[in-house]
Each structure stands twice: as C-alpha cells, then as structure tokens.
Design a protein around this motif. Structure first.
Motif, PDB file in Angstrom:
ATOM      1  N   HIS A   1      39.162  29.876  78.648  1.00 60.92           N
ATOM      2  CA  HIS A   1      39.051  29.989  80.102  1.00 60.92           C
ATOM      3  C   HIS A   1      38.783  31.426  80.523  1.00 60.92           C
ATOM      4  CE1 HIS A   1      39.814  28.615  84.251  1.00 60.92           C
ATOM      5  NE2 HIS A   1      40.339  29.816  84.425  1.00 60.92           N
ATOM      6  N   ASN A   2      39.568  32.341  80.001  1.00 57.15           N
ATOM      7  CA  ASN A   2      39.416  33.745  80.343  1.00 57.15           C
ATOM      8  C   ASN A   2      38.699  34.460  79.208  1.00 57.15           C
ATOM      9  OD1 ASN A   2      40.663  33.484  82.770  1.00 57.15           O
ATOM     10  ND2 ASN A   2      42.655  34.199  82.092  1.00 57.15           N
TER      11      ASN A   2
ATOM     12  N   PRO B   1      45.331  31.556  83.151  1.00 59.96           N
ATOM     13  CA  PRO B   1      44.871  30.592  84.156  1.00 59.96           C
ATOM     14  C   PRO B   1      45.982  29.699  84.674  1.00 59.96           C
ATOM     15  CG  PRO B   1      44.270  29.852  81.970  1.00 59.96           C
ATOM     16  CD  PRO B   1      44.874  31.231  81.808  1.00 59.96           C
TER      17      PRO B   1
ATOM     18  N   GLN C   1      39.808  39.204  85.257  1.00 57.89           N
ATOM     19  CA  GLN C   1      40.297  37.833  85.191  1.00 57.89           C
ATOM     20  C   GLN C   1      41.818  37.861  85.306  1.00 57.89           C
ATOM     21  OE1 GLN C   1      38.654  35.181  85.325  1.00 57.89           O
ATOM     22  NE2 GLN C   1      36.979  34.994  83.867  1.00 57.89           N
TER      23      GLN C   1
ATOM     24  N   ALA D   1      35.354  20.310  89.504  1.00 57.26           N
ATOM     25  CA  ALA D   1      36.075  21.377  88.809  1.00 57.26           C
ATOM     26  C   ALA D   1      36.066  21.129  87.316  1.00 57.26           C
ATOM     27  CB  ALA D   1      37.509  21.477  89.323  1.00 57.26           C
ATOM     28  N   GLN D   2      36.281  22.195  86.569  1.00 60.18           N
ATOM     29  CA  GLN D   2      36.428  22.053  85.130  1.00 60.18           C
ATOM     30  C   GLN D   2      37.762  21.375  84.828  1.00 60.18           C
ATOM     31  OE1 GLN D   2      32.995  22.855  84.439  1.00 60.18           O
ATOM     32  NE2 GLN D   2      34.029  23.214  82.491  1.00 60.18           N
TER      33      GLN D   2
ATOM     34  N   ASN E   1      37.604  23.199  78.496  1.00 62.87           N
ATOM     35  CA  ASN E   1      36.792  24.124  79.278  1.00 62.87           C
ATOM     36  C   ASN E   1      35.339  23.684  79.366  1.00 62.87           C
ATOM     37  OD1 ASN E   1      37.005  26.506  80.802  1.00 62.87           O
ATOM     38  ND2 ASN E   1      35.945  27.667  79.225  1.00 62.87           N
TER      39      ASN E   1
ATOM     40  N   ASP F   1      40.629  23.659  84.497  1.00 56.67           N
ATOM     41  CA  ASP F   1      41.228  24.151  85.735  1.00 56.67           C
ATOM     42  C   ASP F   1      42.254  23.158  86.289  1.00 56.67           C
ATOM     43  OD1 ASP F   1      39.711  26.439  85.624  1.00 56.67           O
ATOM     44  OD2 ASP F   1      38.093  25.642  86.871  1.00 56.67           O
TER      45      ASP F   1
ATOM     46  N   SER G   1      45.176  23.135  89.123  1.00 58.79           N
ATOM     47  CA  SER G   1      44.334  22.790  90.270  1.00 58.79           C
ATOM     48  C   SER G   1      44.234  21.283  90.491  1.00 58.79           C
ATOM     49  CB  SER G   1      42.922  23.364  90.082  1.00 58.79           C
ATOM     50  OG  SER G   1      42.957  24.769  90.057  1.00 58.79           O
TER      51      SER G   1
ATOM     52  N   ALA H   1      45.326  23.525  84.402  1.00 63.25           N
ATOM     53  CA  ALA H   1      45.969  24.815  84.649  1.00 63.25           C
ATOM     54  C   ALA H   1      46.659  24.883  86.002  1.00 63.25           C
ATOM     55  CB  ALA H   1      44.943  25.943  84.539  1.00 63.25           C
TER      56      ALA H   1
END
Length: 371
Positions: free
Chosen positions: A267-268, A61, A57, A222-223, A206, A226, A231, A229
């Motif tokens: 997220h990660n 993010p 990962q 998308a989440q 998330n 994201d 996007s 973060a």
C-alpha cells in the motif's frame, strides 16, 4: 585538395546532423530545469526535506474503521413486499384461542408479504407490515388482536428475507446474493460471505478494486486493501458489489537497471523503494541530479488541473532521506535522465562511426567535382 575538403565537409555535416537527430532515452528535460513554470502545463517541485512533507505517505494505512464501529450489532431491518414472515402467538394465561407460553405456540405459518405490503394472519386479519421492523409488527398484531386474547405474546421472524440481500459479483469464490441477516453489515462482510476473493486474484489486496452500486448510482470505488485498512462502509439492501482486478502500477524509464511497468505490491511505497525494485540507477548512464517523478493528479476528473513534476537531486546526501519519505502513487512515472558525459560519449561514438564510413568510402570511391 578539393576532394579532401569535400570529404571533411561531408563528414562534419553528417556528424552535425547526427548530433541534432540523436535520440535520447526519454524526453528533453530542459523545460523542467527552469525555476519559472508559468508557461508550462505542469508545476515543477524540487523535493527537499521541507517540500516532501506534503507528499509523505502515512506511516501505516491502518486506521479506525469509524463506519463499522458505529454500526449496531442488531440491525434494524424493515419488511418489504416479497419477504416471508413466520408468525407465532402465545397467551400468557390459560389460553382461550392460543396455547399458553408454557406449552406449544400457535404457529400461524409462513406469511408472504403481498405487493400492497400486507399479510393475512389467522384470527388477526390483514396487517399492514411494509416499512415496519419485526418489533413494530409484533406490537401491531397485539393491537389488532384487542380483547380476543388474554395478554398475548407475539413473535415475528424472517423466514426468507428476499429483499434484505446484497449481490456480490466479480472475482469472488461464490458470486451471488448474500443475506444481511447472516451478520453481513459492511462491504467486506459481504465479500467474505461470498467466499472472499478468488485465489488467482487474492495474491495482493492492493491489486483488487471494489465498486458499490446503490439504486443505480456508484457510491464507492476503492481498492480492496483500503477497505481492509478502515475505509469499509455499511451496506444497504439491494446494494450491488463488484470485485474486479485493478493492478496498481508505476512506470520507470530512463537510466535505470531495468525500466518498465512495476506492480505496487504494498500500500505504501516510497520513491527509494520504487528505485530499488528496478535495481537502482545505472552507474554509467544515470544523471543523479536528474531524477523526476511525473504525476497526473486529478487531471482526468478536473481538466483545469495541472500536472506535477517532482525533481530530486540524488547527489545531495539528504536526498536519500527525502526519497524514503516521498510516497509514490499508482500511475506515477519515474524518469532518470542520462548523464551529460554519457550523452557526449554517444555523440563522439556517432561521429567516429560517421568518419569511419567516410574513410572507407574515400578509399574505394573518389569524390570529384562536376563543375
């Protein structure tokens, strides 16, 4: 003698049946032990310090939001039928028709854009405004005034930009339409303008999914995390934004302290953290050489794609570092196999119970031959 042999034969046959029919705690992983996977519907990948590099990962993010950073603070909004415009006109020097700029302006009222894209302005007449921005409309009105007015100054503003809105629905505090004129440039802006996610749904960004529909087509799924973060994308008038729950989860099966579905609260998430969430491996049952991660990949969208089975040998000290680097994904399945000794112990226990039952039966009921 015959009766004893019959008892022993019966016991062995039952024990053998018990051995072959004894259920495990998960699938038989013999196929995944082979180095050749040509005949298997999945690829087996041994996780090593070399192979794990492709499945790590990112460290974080967060990334630059290239879409939002490229947007100009001043949006170019064009007029469309249904919008309402406020038109004011000045004359720079001693007004013949309109007041001077030092005095009150001539407020020509609210002009509703007709279906044919025109407005009717007093003195000016009919002006075609559909598809033009406010500056272009101001210049067009000045042009149509011609020599009737000495050096006119025209100001056109939106009164009710009905077409410059986006709708926000789903798990937000104030669902409905929000105006793009209120500094709403991106999907996250629109969600914030609608009050943000509901308290019941905002425990983890998330666990929320955002879908954007534009002109009948879904252009983004998308989440929410994201989008936050980096996007995020720009919105256009008429966009429909839906915020809905979409819990990202992984499943843990086999020889662990607590199996089941686990919510991904961050997220990660690494494989090592995931195992920690369920209390780690069971000391008595677990085969530390048989830790597997099943991943469907893009099978749902690409039927020809092959699944992947990642295999980790935790007997190797370096595997702890490998597990720290391997990034888990939503819907992954972690399976920890049972140790061979544990399986052997289960078989012995089954045989012991079988012979105990036979011994009881021998003492109470004699087995005779009917020959």
């Amino acid at each position: 003698m015959f009766r004893l042999n019959a008892v022993v034969a019966l016991g062995l046959s039952i024990a053998t049946a018990a051995c072959t029919a004894l259920p495990g705690d998960g699938p038989w992983m013999g196929g995944a032990q082979s180095t050749s996977t040509e005949a298997l519907p999945f690829d087996v990948i041994d996780l090593t310090p070399t192979t794990v590099v492709a499945y790590r990962q990112p460290a974080t993010p967060d990334r630059p939001a290239t879409t939002t950073s490229s947007l100009s603070p001043a949006q170019r909004l064009t007029v469309a039928p249904g919008d309402s415009l406020k038109v004011r006109v000045f004359e720079r020097y001693g007004g013949n028709i309109f007041p001077t700029i030092q005095g009150q302006s001539a407020d020509l009222g609210i002009q509703r854009v007709n279906e044919d894209g025109t407005i009717k302005v007093p003195v000016v007449g009919i002006v075609q405004v559909s598809g033009l921005d406010l500056n272009q409309i101001e210049r067009k009105i000045i042009q149509q005034l011609g020599h009737q007015v000495q050096e006119p100054e025209v100001i056109v503003e939106f009164d009710a930009p009905r077409t410059h809105t986006v709708s926000v629905a789903g798990d937000v505090k104030s669902p409905g339409r929000v105006s793009m004129l209120e500094d709403v440039r991106t999907v996250v802006d629109a969600i914030n303008k609608a009050g943000g996610p509901l308290a019941s749904a905002s425990g983890s960004a998330n666990q929320l999914q955002v879908a954007v529909r534009r002109q009948g087509q879904v252009i983004l799924t998308a989440q929410y995390a994201d989008l936050l973060a980096g996007s995020d994308i720009a919105v256009q008038k008429g966009d429909e934004i839906i915020v809905r729950p979409n819990a990202r989860m992984f499943t843990v099966l086999g020889a662990v302290q607590k199996s089941g579905n686990v919510e991904m609260t961050k997220h990660n998430l690494s494989l090592l953290e995931a195992l920690g969430y369920v209390g780690g491996l069971s000391d008595v049952r677990a085969n530390k050489t048989g830790v597997y991660v099943f991943r469907m990949g893009d099978i749902e969208t690409n039927p020809t794609a092959r699944g992947r089975v990642f295999r980790l040998d935790l007997f190797q000290p370096v595997s702890i570092f490998v597990a720290q680097q391997f990034g888990l994904q939503a819907r992954d399945v972690i399976y920890v196999t049972n140790a061979p000794l544990y399986e052997y112990d289960k078989i012995l226990t089954s045989i012991y119970k079988t012979f105990s039952i036979i011994s009881v039966a021998k003492g109470s009921t004699s087995i005779t031959s009917s020959f």
